[in-house]
Design a protein around this motif. Structure first.
Motif, PDB file in Angstrom:
ATOM      1  N   ALA A  38      -5.508  -3.720   1.238  1.00 28.31           N
ATOM      2  CA  ALA A  38      -4.152  -3.217   1.040  1.00 28.31           C
ATOM      3  C   ALA A  38      -3.869  -3.021  -0.447  1.00 28.31           C
ATOM      4  O   ALA A  38      -3.192  -2.069  -0.837  1.00 28.31           O
ATOM      5  CB  ALA A  38      -3.137  -4.187   1.643  1.00 28.31           C
ATOM      6  N   ALA A  39      -4.411  -3.904  -1.284  1.00 26.11           N
ATOM      7  CA  ALA A  39      -4.228  -3.772  -2.735  1.00 26.11           C
ATOM      8  C   ALA A  39      -4.856  -2.481  -3.242  1.00 26.11           C
ATOM      9  O   ALA A  39      -4.244  -1.742  -4.015  1.00 26.11           O
ATOM     10  CB  ALA A  39      -4.820  -4.985  -3.450  1.00 26.11           C
ATOM     11  N   VAL A  40      -6.069  -2.181  -2.791  1.00 22.87           N
ATOM     12  CA  VAL A  40      -6.737  -0.939  -3.195  1.00 22.87           C
ATOM     13  C   VAL A  40      -5.946   0.254  -2.685  1.00 22.87           C
ATOM     14  O   VAL A  40      -5.741   1.238  -3.409  1.00 22.87           O
ATOM     15  CB  VAL A  40      -8.198  -0.903  -2.698  1.00 22.87           C
ATOM     16  CG1 VAL A  40      -8.815   0.463  -2.915  1.00 22.87           C
ATOM     17  CG2 VAL A  40      -9.024  -1.974  -3.380  1.00 22.87           C
ATOM     18  N   ARG A  41      -5.482   0.181  -1.448  1.00 21.38           N
ATOM     19  CA  ARG A  41      -4.679   1.262  -0.869  1.00 21.38           C
ATOM     20  C   ARG A  41      -3.439   1.533  -1.717  1.00 21.38           C
ATOM     21  O   ARG A  41      -3.102   2.683  -2.014  1.00 21.38           O
ATOM     22  CB  ARG A  41      -4.287   0.880   0.559  1.00 21.38           C
ATOM     23  CG  ARG A  41      -4.361   2.010   1.531  1.00 21.38           C
ATOM     24  CD  ARG A  41      -4.064   1.577   2.962  1.00 21.38           C
ATOM     25  NE  ARG A  41      -5.226   0.956   3.584  1.00 21.38           N
ATOM     26  CZ  ARG A  41      -5.295  -0.306   4.001  1.00 21.38           C
ATOM     27  NH1 ARG A  41      -4.268  -1.107   3.901  1.00 21.38           N
ATOM     28  NH2 ARG A  41      -6.386  -0.779   4.541  1.00 21.38           N
ATOM     29  N   GLU A  42      -2.750   0.472  -2.114  1.00 20.77           N
ATOM     30  CA  GLU A  42      -1.535   0.599  -2.934  1.00 20.77           C
ATOM     31  C   GLU A  42      -1.854   1.179  -4.308  1.00 20.77           C
ATOM     32  O   GLU A  42      -1.125   2.030  -4.816  1.00 20.77           O
ATOM     33  CB  GLU A  42      -0.842  -0.752  -3.094  1.00 20.77           C
ATOM     34  CG  GLU A  42      -0.145  -1.216  -1.851  1.00 20.77           C
ATOM     35  CD  GLU A  42       0.999  -0.294  -1.453  1.00 20.77           C
ATOM     36  OE1 GLU A  42       1.753   0.156  -2.334  1.00 20.77           O
ATOM     37  OE2 GLU A  42       1.133  -0.024  -0.255  1.00 20.77           O
ATOM     38  N   LEU A  43      -2.934   0.724  -4.919  1.00 16.66           N
ATOM     39  CA  LEU A  43      -3.299   1.235  -6.241  1.00 16.66           C
ATOM     40  C   LEU A  43      -3.679   2.710  -6.176  1.00 16.66           C
ATOM     41  O   LEU A  43      -3.341   3.485  -7.081  1.00 16.66           O
ATOM     42  CB  LEU A  43      -4.434   0.404  -6.838  1.00 16.66           C
ATOM     43  CG  LEU A  43      -4.046  -1.019  -7.246  1.00 16.66           C
ATOM     44  CD1 LEU A  43      -5.281  -1.798  -7.669  1.00 16.66           C
ATOM     45  CD2 LEU A  43      -3.003  -0.999  -8.346  1.00 16.66           C
ATOM     46  N   LEU A  44      -4.359   3.117  -5.119  1.00 13.80           N
ATOM     47  CA  LEU A  44      -4.700   4.536  -4.956  1.00 13.80           C
ATOM     48  C   LEU A  44      -3.440   5.378  -4.742  1.00 13.80           C
ATOM     49  O   LEU A  44      -3.320   6.481  -5.287  1.00 13.80           O
ATOM     50  CB  LEU A  44      -5.677   4.724  -3.797  1.00 13.80           C
ATOM     51  CG  LEU A  44      -7.095   4.213  -4.045  1.00 13.80           C
ATOM     52  CD1 LEU A  44      -7.912   4.299  -2.764  1.00 13.80           C
ATOM     53  CD2 LEU A  44      -7.757   4.979  -5.165  1.00 13.80           C
ATOM     54  N   ALA A  45      -2.505   4.850  -3.978  1.00 12.56           N
ATOM     55  CA  ALA A  45      -1.248   5.569  -3.759  1.00 12.56           C
ATOM     56  C   ALA A  45      -0.462   5.687  -5.070  1.00 12.56           C
ATOM     57  O   ALA A  45       0.104   6.744  -5.374  1.00 12.56           O
ATOM     58  CB  ALA A  45      -0.400   4.857  -2.706  1.00 12.56           C
ATOM     59  N   ASP A  46      -0.451   4.622  -5.875  1.00 13.25           N
ATOM     60  CA  ASP A  46       0.223   4.674  -7.171  1.00 13.25           C
ATOM     61  C   ASP A  46      -0.449   5.680  -8.099  1.00 13.25           C
ATOM     62  O   ASP A  46       0.230   6.437  -8.798  1.00 13.25           O
ATOM     63  CB  ASP A  46       0.238   3.295  -7.835  1.00 13.25           C
ATOM     64  CG  ASP A  46       1.236   2.340  -7.203  1.00 13.25           C
ATOM     65  OD1 ASP A  46       2.075   2.799  -6.405  1.00 13.25           O
ATOM     66  OD2 ASP A  46       1.163   1.136  -7.509  1.00 13.25           O
TER      67      ASP A  46
END
Length: 76
Positions: A38-46
């Protein structure tokens, strides 16, 4: 659209001369409930959001304002 990623970082940890360093990786994973995926997903979205904002700004700024500067969308 998901909520913005908000890190909980203790101000005392960031004080100049402090022996502790803030571990941003741990802060991001903690902000995502301990789930690294989820952290990687959020960073990619940012990152995607920021690329979009950079593109929008580059369309609106004239070359004169930026003094010839043009954005780079990827790290080199």
């Amino acid at each position: 659209m998901p909520d913005q990623l908000a890190l909980q970082i203790d101000v005392a940890e960031c004080a100049p001369g402090s022996a502790q360093e803030v571990d941003l990786v741990e802060s991001v994973i903690t902000a995502c409930g301990g789930d690294p995926r989820a952290a990687v997903r959020e960073l990619l979205a940012d990152a995607d959001f920021l690329r979009d904002q950079l593109y929008t700004a580059s369309c609106l700024l004239s070359r004169g304002i930026g003094r010839g500067w043009t954005p780079k969308y990827e790290r080199v």
